[in-house]
Scaffold this active site. Structure first.
Site, mmCIF file in Angstrom:
data_model
loop_
_atom_site.group_PDB
_atom_site.id
_atom_site.type_symbol
_atom_site.label_atom_id
_atom_site.label_comp_id
_atom_site.label_asym_id
_atom_site.label_seq_id
_atom_site.Cartn_x
_atom_site.Cartn_y
_atom_site.Cartn_z
ATOM 1 N N HIS A 1 0.821 -1.208 0.000
ATOM 2 C CA HIS A 1 0.000 0.000 0.000
ATOM 3 C C HIS A 1 0.855 1.258 0.000
ATOM 4 O O HIS A 1 0.539 2.243 -0.651
ATOM 5 C CB HIS A 1 -0.905 0.014 1.247
ATOM 6 C CG HIS A 1 -2.221 -0.613 0.991
ATOM 7 N ND1 HIS A 1 -2.829 -1.460 1.877
ATOM 8 C CD2 HIS A 1 -3.042 -0.513 -0.057
ATOM 9 C CE1 HIS A 1 -3.964 -1.871 1.373
ATOM 10 N NE2 HIS A 1 -4.123 -1.308 0.200
ATOM 11 N N ARG B 1 -10.493 -1.571 -9.799
ATOM 12 C CA ARG B 1 -10.425 -2.635 -8.790
ATOM 13 C C ARG B 1 -11.680 -2.558 -7.927
ATOM 14 O O ARG B 1 -11.689 -1.910 -6.878
ATOM 15 C CB ARG B 1 -9.186 -2.451 -7.910
ATOM 16 C CG ARG B 1 -7.855 -2.734 -8.580
ATOM 17 C CD ARG B 1 -6.732 -2.557 -7.577
ATOM 18 N NE ARG B 1 -5.487 -3.156 -7.982
ATOM 19 C CZ ARG B 1 -4.426 -2.478 -8.459
ATOM 20 N NH1 ARG B 1 -4.479 -1.174 -8.590
ATOM 21 N NH2 ARG B 1 -3.328 -3.117 -8.806
ATOM 22 N N GLU C 1 -2.565 -13.416 -14.852
ATOM 23 C CA GLU C 1 -1.734 -13.200 -13.676
ATOM 24 C C GLU C 1 -1.325 -14.511 -13.016
ATOM 25 O O GLU C 1 -0.578 -14.523 -12.056
ATOM 26 C CB GLU C 1 -2.410 -12.253 -12.679
ATOM 27 C CG GLU C 1 -3.818 -12.623 -12.276
ATOM 28 C CD GLU C 1 -4.484 -11.588 -11.376
ATOM 29 O OE1 GLU C 1 -3.823 -10.639 -10.936
ATOM 30 O OE2 GLU C 1 -5.691 -11.750 -11.115
ATOM 31 N N ASP D 1 0.736 -9.989 -9.646
ATOM 32 C CA ASP D 1 0.539 -11.395 -9.286
ATOM 33 C C ASP D 1 1.298 -12.317 -10.212
ATOM 34 O O ASP D 1 1.795 -13.364 -9.783
ATOM 35 C CB ASP D 1 -0.956 -11.739 -9.276
ATOM 36 C CG ASP D 1 -1.597 -11.321 -7.968
ATOM 37 O OD1 ASP D 1 -0.992 -11.592 -6.908
ATOM 38 O OD2 ASP D 1 -2.665 -10.692 -7.993
ATOM 39 N N ARG E 1 4.280 -11.339 -2.721
ATOM 40 C CA ARG E 1 4.442 -9.937 -3.136
ATOM 41 C C ARG E 1 4.489 -8.985 -1.949
ATOM 42 O O ARG E 1 4.879 -7.847 -2.080
ATOM 43 C CB ARG E 1 3.337 -9.530 -4.127
ATOM 44 C CG ARG E 1 1.945 -9.586 -3.571
ATOM 45 C CD ARG E 1 0.904 -9.445 -4.664
ATOM 46 N NE ARG E 1 0.457 -8.079 -4.852
ATOM 47 C CZ ARG E 1 -0.582 -7.727 -5.596
ATOM 48 N NH1 ARG E 1 -1.251 -8.649 -6.272
ATOM 49 N NH2 ARG E 1 -0.942 -6.482 -5.703
ATOM 50 N N CYS F 1 -1.793 -4.206 -16.737
ATOM 51 C CA CYS F 1 -2.373 -3.309 -15.738
ATOM 52 C C CYS F 1 -1.704 -3.434 -14.370
ATOM 53 O O CYS F 1 -2.145 -2.842 -13.409
ATOM 54 C CB CYS F 1 -3.883 -3.530 -15.610
ATOM 55 S SG CYS F 1 -4.283 -5.166 -14.996
HETATM 56 C C1 PEP Z 1 -1.862 -7.526 -10.633
HETATM 57 O O1 PEP Z 1 -1.852 -8.585 -9.997
HETATM 58 O O2 PEP Z 1 -0.902 -7.137 -11.354
HETATM 59 C C2 PEP Z 1 -3.032 -6.647 -10.600
HETATM 60 C C3 PEP Z 1 -3.141 -5.608 -11.403
HETATM 61 O O3 PEP Z 1 -3.993 -6.917 -9.683
HETATM 62 P P1 PEP Z 1 -3.856 -6.601 -8.097
HETATM 63 O O4 PEP Z 1 -2.603 -5.799 -7.892
HETATM 64 O O5 PEP Z 1 -5.076 -5.855 -7.737
HETATM 65 O O6 PEP Z 1 -3.786 -7.979 -7.531
HETATM 66 MG MG MG Z 2 -3.667 -9.376 -9.203
#
Ligand code: PEP
Ligand code: MG
Length: 565
Positions: free
Chosen positions: A192, A296, A424, A448, A458, A495
């Site tokens: 975050h 999201r 992902e 992901d 992550r 994305c």
């Molecule tokens: C990702 O996993 O790259 C993604 C865009 O989704 P999130 O970060 O919301 O898991």
């Molecule tokens: Mg993701």
């Protein structure tokens, strides 16, 4: 940057680029935690309970007020933190402790420890949730003792802020006029803190490790958010020149106007990642985004204990869609679970939540949850009169098989929605030839995809060197996805946070990605970089990165092909 002889360079993970030279300040210390042992008289326990309630109320109220002043993700984070102070389960546990004879401050510690242990035992659901819990514990304890609230220090000059870890609430409350750089010992590129730093556009480095403690308050430091370096003892003239150069680059970026294309006219659609109407408004009014590439939706419902009705959801979605009345918006169906627990949709107690029932998998046992959401998206689009000139696309997170893609696409088709999937999970990339015939588009979630390709959490600061989208293994999966996308005439976007990195954006373009979706604040930097190169150079950069031994080598190889804009 030219190094002078007696400097020390400390390295972390680069998150937001920009060079700054300013004094270091450390975040205000956390209160010392009370030890067990003290017992309060039975006759005083009720008063102690009231004292706790009013301290917790005061902290919650302050966070709420800050949330009202903040925008976008920052506002959401503050609201969610205030919500945690008001959490009934946590408050009840504290009250129970006081009733049993603990003083309020110790009861707060005990209740928080219980919740932190629970969160961690549930499979390390979310590092930031435990950071949040410890943060509210410290704020309430400081309030109980009449001490200064821990967190951001009062400053009246520009400074670089250092911290072990920033709580989401601290990051969200940053005044960027004074706090011109951010450096943390912990954190990861997709935490975050990193996401908000990107939104605020403050040069930021995370996961520096224990060596960050070499830096003492008041010392001038040079922070380079693109290289991920903190330099101590830098020559002031060199440092100021580097800062100046970076500010000039920032100005060139500020002047950049879309739509994006390379020097030789190859178009790349730049879109924004948003989580609510406010962020969509910022993307529409303050950035050059051509639309939204990732909405999201789960972030709208992080504190909802009951599923909102179709009409209630439609109202939420309309707030985003109406900001881009004549352009594309990609809505992601709920990505509940793992690091984004949505109370009404998440699984309880899984051994490995990141590998568990998250994203589209939640809907296997509860298809109606998904179809109600799709109904709400369709209703929102219809009520706003969106048609071909303002396409509303929907994509599913965590798709792993062709069967899942087909099922999701079928549900979308029944509602006249254009269907896509996030790529992902590595399996989805490897099986792209089987998924794509069912889909209109795919969008690669590099956050992901990197986590699962590298088998590295992550959220783990120790593994930030692995959870780096420059890893050639990840780039090879993206290359494969793009090749299949070409064969099947399926649009391929990115994305994840990779799309926010200007040099990596050139690599992605060279690999054949058609659109890039990132935080609004990152869009101009990416656009300006793309405008400075031609497609052939992007392809050469991509080839160099694919051939590199690791992430660091890939970055270096690309820097040899492309100079930062
Ligand atoms: C990702 O996993 O790259 C993604 C865009 O989704 P999130 O970060 O919301 O898991
Ligand atoms: Mg993701």
């Amino acid at each position: 940057m030219k190094n002078v002889s007696n400097d020390t360079v400390i390295k972390g993970t680069a998150v937001v680029s920009g060079v700054r030279y300013a004094k270091a300040v450390w975040i205000s210390p956390r209160p010392e935690l009370p030890q067990a042992g003290a017992v309060i008289e039975e006759s005083q326990r009720e008063a102690e309970q009231l004292r706790f309630t009013s301290a917790a109320d005061a902290v919650a109220q302050r966070l709420k007020e800050r949330s009202e002043k903040a925008e976008g993700a920052a506002s959401e984070v503050l609201k969610a933190t205030a919500g945690m102070v008001n959490d009934r389960g946590w408050r009840k546990a504290v009250q129970k402790g006081i009733k049993g004879g603990h003083p309020a401050d110790y009861a707060v510690v005990a209740a928080t420890t219980k919740f932190v242990t629970m969160f961690e035992a549930a499979g390390g659901v979310m590092a930031e949730r435990t950071t949040d819990l410890r943060d509210i514990r410290d704020r309430v304890i400081a309030e109980l003792r009449g001490e200064q609230e821990p967190g951001l220090p009062e400053v009246d000059e520009q400074v670089v802020l250092f911290a072990d870890d920033l709580s989401p609430a601290d990051t969200a409350a940053l005044n960027t006029e004074y706090f011109v750089g951010l450096v943390t010992e912990l954190g990861g590129p997709t935490s975050h803190t990193a996401i908000i730093a990107r939104q605020l556009n403050v040069p930021c480095i995370v996961a520096v490790g224990e060596k960050v403690h070499k830096i003492t308050a008041g010392e001038p430091v040079m922070v380079d958010g693109a290289l991920g370096t903190v330099t101590l003892g830098a020559d002031p003239d060199t440092a100021r020149a580097a800062e100046q150069e970076s500010k000039m680059l920032a100005e060139r970026i500020a002047q950049w106007r879309g739509p994006a294309q390379t020097k030789d006219g190859h178009k790349v659609q730049l879109l924004a990642n948003v989580q609510d109407g406010k962020a969509a408004r910022i993307a529409a009014t303050q950035s050059q985004a051509e639309g939204i590439g990732l909405f999201r939706t789960e972030l709208c419902f992080l504190t909802a204990t009951e599923e909102p009705s179709v009409s209630e959801q439609a109202e939420v979605y309309k707030k985003v869609l109406e900001q881009f009345p004549t352009s594309k918006v990609v809505v992601r169906s709920l990505d509940a679970g793992s690091d984004k627990p949505v109370p009404f949709a998440s699984m309880a107690d899984e051994m490995n939540p990141a590998l568990g029932v998250r994203g589209l998998r939640v809907a296997r046992a509860n298809e109606a949850l998904l179809t109600r959401q799709l109904d709400a998206v369709a209703q929102a689009a219809e009520e706003l009169g969106r048609g071909d000139d303002a396409p509303t696309w929907v994509m599913a997170p965590m798709v792993a098989t062709a069967r899942e893609a087909k099922w999701f696409a079928g549900l979308c088709a029944e509602r006249g929605l254009t269907a896509g999937a996030m790529i992902e999970v590595p399996a989805a990339s490897l099986m792209a030839d089987k998924l794509m015939p069912h889909l209109d588009f795919v969008s690669i979630g590099t956050n992901d995809l990197t986590q699962y390709t590298m088998a590295a959490d992550r959220m783990s600061p120790q593994l930030a060197y692995l959870t780096d989208p420059w890893q050639p293994a990840v780039l090879r999966l993206i290359e494969h996805t793009c090749k299949e996308g070409k064969k099947y005439n399926t649009a391929v976007g990115v994305c994840g946070e990779a799309a926010a990195d200007p040099l990596l954006a050139c690599v992605l373009t060279g690999l054949g990605v058609n659109s890039l979706s990132a935080a609004s604040t990152a869009i101009a930097g990416v656009g300006a970089q793309l405008a400075s190169v031609d497609l052939d150079t992007c392809k050469r950069a991509a080839a160099a990165a694919l051939d590199a031994e690791g992430a660091t080598e890939a970055r270096a190889a690309v820097r040899n092909v492309i100079q930062p804009a």
